[in-house]
Motif scaffolding. Structure first.
Motif, PDB file in Angstrom:
ATOM      1  N   SER A 258      37.401  24.169  44.276  1.00 38.63           N
ATOM      2  CA  SER A 258      36.018  23.629  44.573  1.00 38.63           C
ATOM      3  C   SER A 258      35.165  24.669  45.221  1.00 38.63           C
ATOM      4  CB  SER A 258      36.164  22.443  45.281  1.00 38.63           C
ATOM      5  OG  SER A 258      36.697  22.862  46.479  1.00 38.63           O
ATOM      6  N   ARG A 259      33.957  24.494  45.138  1.00 42.10           N
ATOM      7  CA  ARG A 259      32.901  25.159  46.081  1.00 42.10           C
ATOM      8  C   ARG A 259      33.381  25.697  47.359  1.00 42.10           C
ATOM      9  NH1 ARG A 259      27.023  25.850  46.373  1.00 42.10           N
ATOM     10  NH2 ARG A 259      26.667  24.391  44.620  1.00 42.10           N
ATOM     11  N   GLU A 260      33.943  24.789  48.130  1.00 37.48           N
ATOM     12  CA  GLU A 260      34.275  25.040  49.377  1.00 37.48           C
ATOM     13  C   GLU A 260      35.412  25.908  49.553  1.00 37.48           C
ATOM     14  OE1 GLU A 260      33.883  21.611  48.296  1.00 37.48           O
ATOM     15  OE2 GLU A 260      31.728  21.998  48.863  1.00 37.48           O
ATOM     16  N   GLN A 261      36.406  25.535  48.460  1.00 39.58           N
ATOM     17  CA  GLN A 261      37.479  26.556  48.601  1.00 39.58           C
ATOM     18  C   GLN A 261      37.488  28.165  48.035  1.00 39.58           C
ATOM     19  OE1 GLN A 261      39.470  23.751  45.868  1.00 39.58           O
ATOM     20  NE2 GLN A 261      41.318  23.956  47.149  1.00 39.58           N
TER      21      GLN A 261
ATOM     22  N   VAL B  41      33.935  36.040  47.078  1.00 38.02           N
ATOM     23  CA  VAL B  41      33.002  35.311  46.209  1.00 38.02           C
ATOM     24  C   VAL B  41      31.587  34.954  46.785  1.00 38.02           C
ATOM     25  CG1 VAL B  41      32.735  33.125  44.904  1.00 38.02           C
ATOM     26  CG2 VAL B  41      35.000  34.258  45.048  1.00 38.02           C
ATOM     27  N   GLN B  42      30.551  35.357  46.128  1.00 37.36           N
ATOM     28  CA  GLN B  42      29.214  35.076  46.476  1.00 37.36           C
ATOM     29  C   GLN B  42      28.573  33.783  46.324  1.00 37.36           C
ATOM     30  OE1 GLN B  42      27.220  38.673  45.295  1.00 37.36           O
ATOM     31  NE2 GLN B  42      26.667  39.351  47.298  1.00 37.36           N
ATOM     32  N   ASP B  43      28.567  33.601  44.905  1.00 31.98           N
ATOM     33  CA  ASP B  43      27.824  32.462  44.381  1.00 31.98           C
ATOM     34  C   ASP B  43      28.893  31.323  43.693  1.00 31.98           C
ATOM     35  OD1 ASP B  43      25.415  33.322  45.364  1.00 31.98           O
ATOM     36  OD2 ASP B  43      25.404  34.703  43.663  1.00 31.98           O
ATOM     37  N   TRP B  44      28.557  30.190  43.839  1.00 32.39           N
ATOM     38  CA  TRP B  44      29.275  28.978  43.274  1.00 32.39           C
ATOM     39  C   TRP B  44      28.670  28.764  41.896  1.00 32.39           C
ATOM     40  CZ3 TRP B  44      33.323  26.292  42.891  1.00 32.39           C
ATOM     41  CH2 TRP B  44      33.568  25.241  42.028  1.00 32.39           C
TER      42      TRP B  44
END
Lengths: 436, 130
Positions: A172-175, A158-161
């Motif tokens: 979440s973003r961090e995960q 995954v590149q972008d949140w």
């Protein structure tokens, strides 16, 4: 003035000779009473005994449950199977031809059955292409309000949140940042290699779509439809600059319908495992992946020991129960990404992607021990039985999938010869590749 | 008068016989003879085969063997063998067990497949197994 009856008969006879569809009439036990040439053309290469005395016998290797379905058909007359697709491979070793036959079987009355057979290889191929385009259009047109959109790099990470990820998957973003897309799938459903396969298939065809169980951050499952599409313009870009978009939709409300349809088309009537057709389709895809980038790929062929004795001693109903028990034991033993199928009679087959010969052998041994320790309980009978398995792995010397099947078959034969209830690996030196 | 049954189904030199035999001689044989040209069109069809299939020669002669006359032979076991021999320019003389659908009944037969480079016609001989 009408033609004499003899001439009309002759014209009618030739009409039947030339009909571009296979027609056959049989007695209730499958004994062939009338058959036209095209039917013989399609059946003769399949017939195990080189004869056309019995339709069930001629089709036994490719539609093992036909006899049973006729036996269990409740009505006095009607359609027993309607345009069922049957994949076959014929020809000599090294020049095998893959075809798909369509089989319709009608019960005319208590004594007579009639079957219609035709070669639908071309139309199946066209249908498959059409289905893919349809899936693409559906994805664009339906449910655009509720999807997670992620961009992936050339490793499938995954590149972008995007906040939609959290809405659909709960991560979440961090995960998710920098993590492989396999994170959205159950642990045994998506290997790193399979991620790369899907990216490559997206490069080739413009998309890669699948539907199946996905997991949320808190561990709950949902039925997801996942589309991967390339973001780069063409294959000319260096591959490390490739990027993809991943669209995940929660289509849980469609799951039952999708599963029911999949089951009707792809599953063996008795055991619920894949039928031969679905297995061959899945195996072809794995073979394409293997041909593009060879990696461990193993095949296990499993056969119930002395199954005829079980049938003779307890009857066919109990025999069928044992086959169901065997299928359930297999489902409990193998992974979700393995392809399990009933291949014929009491013979089962499992394709294990990203698995070495040693790995496949270990799992097969686990299955042997499980079945040995867990008798099948069918009605009032408790049946103790065992299975034998042959294991083979794909390599450059195996010319095609049939060759791999042949190897596993030879290993299975060795396991039987060495006393059953055991697993044998295919040994290059044991047997010359016999021509079937 | 004794031209009938002068040659047997398994005769080693049967292709020589077929090439010079008259239609009447073919009609005297106790097995089926189907001769076809380079394009697989039937050009010879003897009485035995005509009676067994229930088709008179004028319905068969000039038609494509593998699509119109005997679609049951249009697979790798028979048609492919002739194609391969034609492509490689090699001789073919093989006898196989097969099932024909004569008048819609499955009938066990021995088929002898014959072809050789330079010969105008290729032959399928049909011998009913009892």
């Amino acid at each position: 003035m009408s033609a004499p009856v003899e001439q009309e008969y002759e014209a009618l006879l030739q009409f039947m000779y030339m009909a571009p569809i296979g027609l056959v009439q049989t007695l209730a036990d499958g004994e062939i009473t009338m058959v036209n040439p095209l039917c013989a053309q399609l059946l003769m290469p399949l017939s195990p005994d080189g004869q056309l005395a019995n339709l069930f016998t001629a089709l036994e290797a490719v539609v093992p449950d036909l006899r049973q379905r006729v036996r269990e058909f409740p009505d006095a007359h009607g359609t027993i199977c309607d345009a069922q697709q049957v994949p076959i491979s014929t020809g000599q070793a090294g020049r095998r031809q893959h075809q798909v036959l369509s089989l319709t079987l009608l019960k005319l009355d208590a004594e007579r059955l009639m079957a219609v057979l035709s070669d639908v290889t071309q139309s199946v191929r066209r249908e498959r292409e059409l289905r893919q385009s349809q899936a693409w259009i559906n994805t664009l047109a339906i449910g655009l309000s509720d999807y997670a959109l992620v961009s992936l790099d050339h490793h499938g990470c995954v590149q972008d949140w995007n906040p939609s990820i959290s809405r659909i998957t709960g991560f979440s973003r961090e995960q998710v940042e920098g993590r492989s897309l396999s994170l959205f799938y159950p642990a045994d459903a998506m290997s790193d290699q399979r991620v790369l396969d899907r990216l490559h298939e997206a490069d080739l065809t413009g998309w890669s779509l699948d539907e199946g169980w996905c997991v949320r951050a808190e561990g709950g499952r949902y039925w997801g439809s996942c589309l991967i599409a390339p973001l780069h313009d063409s294959d000319d870009d260096p591959s490390d600059e490739h990027a993809y978009s991943l669209i995940i939709r929660d289509v849980s409300d469609r799951r039952e319908a999708a599963e029911a349809m999949l089951k009707a088309v792809s599953c063996d009537h008795l055991t619920g495992l894949f039928n031969r057709r679905a297995f061959v389709e899945a195996a072809e895809l794995e073979m394409q992946r293997w041909a593009r980038s060879p990696r461990p790929l193993s095949l296990v062929m499993i056969d119930a020991d002395h199954f005829k004795r079980i049938n003779d001693q307890y009857g066919h109903v109990t025999g069928d129960g044992v086959l169901r028990h065997m299928a359930a034991s297999m489902t409990a033993t193998f992974r979700a990404m393995d392809v399990l199928a009933r291949f014929g009679g009491e013979e089962f087959i499992v394709l294990l992607p990203d698995t070495s010969l040693e790995g496949a052998e270990l799992v097969a041994q686990r299955l042997c021990r499980l079945i040995e320790a867990t008798p099948a309980v069918v009605g009032e009978h408790t049946v103790r039985y065992t299975v034998s398995a042959g294991v083979a792995a794909m390599d450059a010397d195996a010319t095609d999938f049939d060759a791999l099947v042949q190897r596993a078959d030879e290993a299975l034969y060795a396991a039987k010869a060495k006393g059953r209830n055991r697993v044998e690996r295919w040994q290059p030196a044991t047997l010359p590749a016999a021509v079937r | 008068m004794n031209t009938e049954h002068t040659v047997s189904f398994a005769d080693a030199a049967i292709l020589d016989f077929l090439e010079r035999a008259s239609d009447a001689e073919l009609d005297g044989l106790d097995f089926g003879v189907i001769g076809m040209d380079d394009a697989s069109h039937v050009t010879r069809y003897n009485r035995f085969e005509s009676a067994a299939a229930g088709l008179s020669p004028d319905r068969v002669l000039g038609h494509a063997l593998f699509t119109v006359v005997a679609p049951c032979m249009n697979n790798f076991m028979i048609a492919q063998r002739f194609e391969d021999a034609q492509q490689d320019g090699s001789a073919l003389d093989d006898t196989i067990n097969y099932v024909l659908t004569l008048r819609m009944r499955p009938v066990k037969v021995k088929l002898r497949l014959l072809a050789r480079p330079g010969s105008a016609l290729r032959y399928v001989l049909v011998h009913r197994q009892t």
